[in-house]
Design a protein around this motif. Structure first.
Motif, mmCIF file in Angstrom:
data_model
loop_
_atom_site.group_PDB
_atom_site.id
_atom_site.type_symbol
_atom_site.label_atom_id
_atom_site.label_comp_id
_atom_site.label_asym_id
_atom_site.label_seq_id
_atom_site.Cartn_x
_atom_site.Cartn_y
_atom_site.Cartn_z
ATOM 1 N N HIS A 17 2.644 -9.360 -0.967
ATOM 2 C CA HIS A 17 3.580 -8.239 -0.928
ATOM 3 C C HIS A 17 2.829 -6.910 -1.043
ATOM 4 O O HIS A 17 3.130 -5.954 -0.322
ATOM 5 C CB HIS A 17 4.604 -8.387 -2.056
ATOM 6 C CG HIS A 17 5.697 -7.368 -2.018
ATOM 7 N ND1 HIS A 17 6.608 -7.311 -0.990
ATOM 8 C CD2 HIS A 17 6.015 -6.359 -2.862
ATOM 9 C CE1 HIS A 17 7.444 -6.306 -1.199
ATOM 10 N NE2 HIS A 17 7.101 -5.719 -2.337
ATOM 11 N N ARG A 18 1.857 -6.859 -1.942
ATOM 12 C CA ARG A 18 1.058 -5.650 -2.119
ATOM 13 C C ARG A 18 0.296 -5.313 -0.826
ATOM 14 O O ARG A 18 0.248 -4.161 -0.398
ATOM 15 C CB ARG A 18 0.074 -5.853 -3.275
ATOM 16 C CG ARG A 18 -0.648 -4.596 -3.688
ATOM 17 C CD ARG A 18 -1.579 -4.820 -4.875
ATOM 18 N NE ARG A 18 -0.901 -5.445 -6.005
ATOM 19 C CZ ARG A 18 -1.222 -6.624 -6.521
ATOM 20 N NH1 ARG A 18 -2.219 -7.320 -6.043
ATOM 21 N NH2 ARG A 18 -0.550 -7.112 -7.555
ATOM 22 N N GLU A 19 -0.266 -6.341 -0.179
ATOM 23 C CA GLU A 19 -1.004 -6.122 1.066
ATOM 24 C C GLU A 19 -0.079 -5.626 2.172
ATOM 25 O O GLU A 19 -0.433 -4.712 2.932
ATOM 26 C CB GLU A 19 -1.682 -7.415 1.491
ATOM 27 C CG GLU A 19 -2.563 -7.264 2.701
ATOM 28 C CD GLU A 19 -3.244 -8.562 3.077
ATOM 29 O OE1 GLU A 19 -3.758 -8.619 4.199
ATOM 30 O OE2 GLU A 19 -3.250 -9.500 2.258
ATOM 31 N N LEU A 20 1.115 -6.198 2.258
ATOM 32 C CA LEU A 20 2.066 -5.750 3.270
ATOM 33 C C LEU A 20 2.470 -4.301 3.044
ATOM 34 O O LEU A 20 2.598 -3.522 3.993
ATOM 35 C CB LEU A 20 3.307 -6.649 3.261
ATOM 36 C CG LEU A 20 3.126 -8.044 3.856
ATOM 37 C CD1 LEU A 20 4.360 -8.886 3.605
ATOM 38 C CD2 LEU A 20 2.824 -7.958 5.331
ATOM 39 N N LEU A 21 2.699 -3.927 1.786
ATOM 40 C CA LEU A 21 3.045 -2.534 1.478
ATOM 41 C C LEU A 21 1.916 -1.591 1.866
ATOM 42 O O LEU A 21 2.154 -0.518 2.450
ATOM 43 C CB LEU A 21 3.369 -2.379 -0.011
ATOM 44 C CG LEU A 21 4.733 -2.894 -0.464
ATOM 45 C CD1 LEU A 21 4.859 -2.785 -1.968
ATOM 46 C CD2 LEU A 21 5.849 -2.124 0.222
ATOM 47 N N MET A 22 0.681 -1.969 1.551
ATOM 48 C CA MET A 22 -0.457 -1.107 1.890
ATOM 49 C C MET A 22 -0.601 -0.960 3.403
ATOM 50 O O MET A 22 -0.853 0.135 3.904
ATOM 51 C CB MET A 22 -1.745 -1.677 1.275
ATOM 52 C CG MET A 22 -1.791 -1.522 -0.234
ATOM 53 S SD MET A 22 -3.277 -2.209 -0.949
ATOM 54 C CE MET A 22 -4.522 -1.170 -0.238
ATOM 55 N N ASN A 23 -0.437 -2.063 4.126
ATOM 56 C CA ASN A 23 -0.521 -2.000 5.585
ATOM 57 C C ASN A 23 0.582 -1.123 6.154
ATOM 58 O O ASN A 23 0.374 -0.382 7.111
ATOM 59 C CB ASN A 23 -0.441 -3.398 6.191
ATOM 60 C CG ASN A 23 -1.713 -4.181 5.987
ATOM 61 O OD1 ASN A 23 -2.760 -3.623 5.674
ATOM 62 N ND2 ASN A 23 -1.631 -5.489 6.143
ATOM 63 N N HIS A 24 1.759 -1.213 5.565
ATOM 64 C CA HIS A 24 2.867 -0.385 6.035
ATOM 65 C C HIS A 24 2.574 1.094 5.795
ATOM 66 O O HIS A 24 2.854 1.943 6.638
ATOM 67 C CB HIS A 24 4.156 -0.811 5.330
ATOM 68 C CG HIS A 24 5.353 -0.013 5.745
ATOM 69 N ND1 HIS A 24 5.897 -0.129 7.002
ATOM 70 C CD2 HIS A 24 6.092 0.918 5.083
ATOM 71 C CE1 HIS A 24 6.932 0.703 7.089
ATOM 72 N NE2 HIS A 24 7.068 1.344 5.943
ATOM 73 N N ARG A 25 1.993 1.401 4.638
ATOM 74 C CA ARG A 25 1.670 2.799 4.333
ATOM 75 C C ARG A 25 0.587 3.326 5.257
ATOM 76 O O ARG A 25 0.599 4.488 5.650
ATOM 77 C CB ARG A 25 1.205 2.920 2.884
ATOM 78 C CG ARG A 25 2.324 2.762 1.895
ATOM 79 C CD ARG A 25 1.828 2.872 0.479
ATOM 80 N NE ARG A 25 2.864 2.420 -0.442
ATOM 81 C CZ ARG A 25 2.620 1.827 -1.588
ATOM 82 N NH1 ARG A 25 1.380 1.620 -1.978
ATOM 83 N NH2 ARG A 25 3.609 1.452 -2.364
ATOM 84 N N ARG A 26 -0.370 2.472 5.596
ATOM 85 C CA ARG A 26 -1.456 2.887 6.495
ATOM 86 C C ARG A 26 -0.983 3.022 7.941
ATOM 87 O O ARG A 26 -1.656 3.631 8.754
ATOM 88 C CB ARG A 26 -2.585 1.870 6.459
ATOM 89 C CG ARG A 26 -3.367 1.884 5.187
ATOM 90 C CD ARG A 26 -4.480 0.897 5.291
ATOM 91 N NE ARG A 26 -5.100 0.673 4.016
ATOM 92 C CZ ARG A 26 -5.811 -0.384 3.704
ATOM 93 N NH1 ARG A 26 -5.985 -1.349 4.592
ATOM 94 N NH2 ARG A 26 -6.349 -0.506 2.514
ATOM 95 N N GLY A 27 0.105 2.395 8.254
ATOM 96 C CA GLY A 27 0.620 2.467 9.616
ATOM 97 C C GLY A 27 0.226 1.264 10.447
ATOM 98 O O GLY A 27 0.444 1.231 11.647
ATOM 99 N N LEU A 28 -0.383 0.275 9.822
ATOM 100 C CA LEU A 28 -0.727 -0.937 10.553
ATOM 101 C C LEU A 28 0.536 -1.752 10.764
ATOM 102 O O LEU A 28 1.321 -1.944 9.841
ATOM 103 C CB LEU A 28 -1.755 -1.769 9.778
ATOM 104 C CG LEU A 28 -3.084 -1.087 9.494
ATOM 105 C CD1 LEU A 28 -3.944 -1.991 8.614
ATOM 106 C CD2 LEU A 28 -3.805 -0.784 10.785
ATOM 107 N N GLY A 29 0.705 -2.237 11.956
ATOM 108 C CA GLY A 29 1.912 -2.994 12.260
ATOM 109 C C GLY A 29 1.869 -4.371 11.645
ATOM 110 O O GLY A 29 0.815 -4.974 11.461
ATOM 111 N N VAL A 30 3.028 -4.869 11.322
ATOM 112 C CA VAL A 30 3.136 -6.222 10.790
ATOM 113 C C VAL A 30 2.838 -7.213 11.904
ATOM 114 O O VAL A 30 2.380 -8.322 11.661
ATOM 115 C CB VAL A 30 4.547 -6.460 10.205
ATOM 116 C CG1 VAL A 30 4.687 -7.870 9.677
ATOM 117 C CG2 VAL A 30 4.839 -5.448 9.120
ATOM 118 N N ASP A 31 3.048 -6.782 13.147
ATOM 119 C CA ASP A 31 2.826 -7.664 14.284
ATOM 120 C C ASP A 31 1.352 -7.859 14.594
ATOM 121 O O ASP A 31 1.005 -8.734 15.378
ATOM 122 C CB ASP A 31 3.539 -7.125 15.525
ATOM 123 C CG ASP A 31 5.047 -7.091 15.340
ATOM 124 O OD1 ASP A 31 5.544 -7.895 14.535
ATOM 125 O OD2 ASP A 31 5.706 -6.267 15.983
#
Length: 144
Positions: free
Chosen positions: A48-62
């Protein structure tokens, strides 16, 4: 009519029994909310923490993980290599090119020096020859 239905619902809400633990009775044990074992797990929290960080950085979940990208790249290269081999095999089916390959192989065999019979001899014979050489060398050294 609509207002009458709303009034009835409000009356029903007032008629429903409320749980006793909300009345702040000190003698009663207050129930605690159960923990979700999935959310409580460390791996889930890290994910969950990694997903939040990726979202903040603008990296897509896809976006795919590195390992998956590498595996897909290898598969793609293998398919390309396989197609090239198939095309090469189809190209070599021409009788003229087959004859050229046969001639080239014959020339290569003629150019190679003939292999010695010792190379085709079994391993134990080679070892025996080496032992004979060693024993003759030691006997000559004794004579000197």
């Amino acid at each position: 009519m609509y207002s009458e239905i709303q009034r009835e619902r409000a009356d029903i809400g007032g008629l429903m029994a409320r749980p006793e633990y909300r009345e702040w009775n000190p003698e009663l044990i207050k129930p605690k909310k159960l923990l979700n074992p999935v959310k409580a797990s460390r791996s889930h929290q890290e994910l969950h923490r990694e997903l939040l960080m990726n979202h903040r950085r603008g990296l897509g979940v896809d976006s795919k993980p590195e390992l998956q990208r590498v595996l897909e790249h290898r598969r793609r290269n293998q398919l390309i290599k396989k197609k090239k081999e198939e095309l090469e095999a189809k190209r070599l089916q021409c009788p003229f090119e087959q004859e050229l390959l046969r001639r080239q192989q014959r020339l290569n065999q003629l150019e190679k020096p003939p292999e010695k019979e010792e190379e085709h001899a079994p391993e134990f014979i080679k070892v025996r020859e080496n032992l004979r050489r060693i024993t003759t060398l030691t006997s000559e050294e004794r004579a000197l």
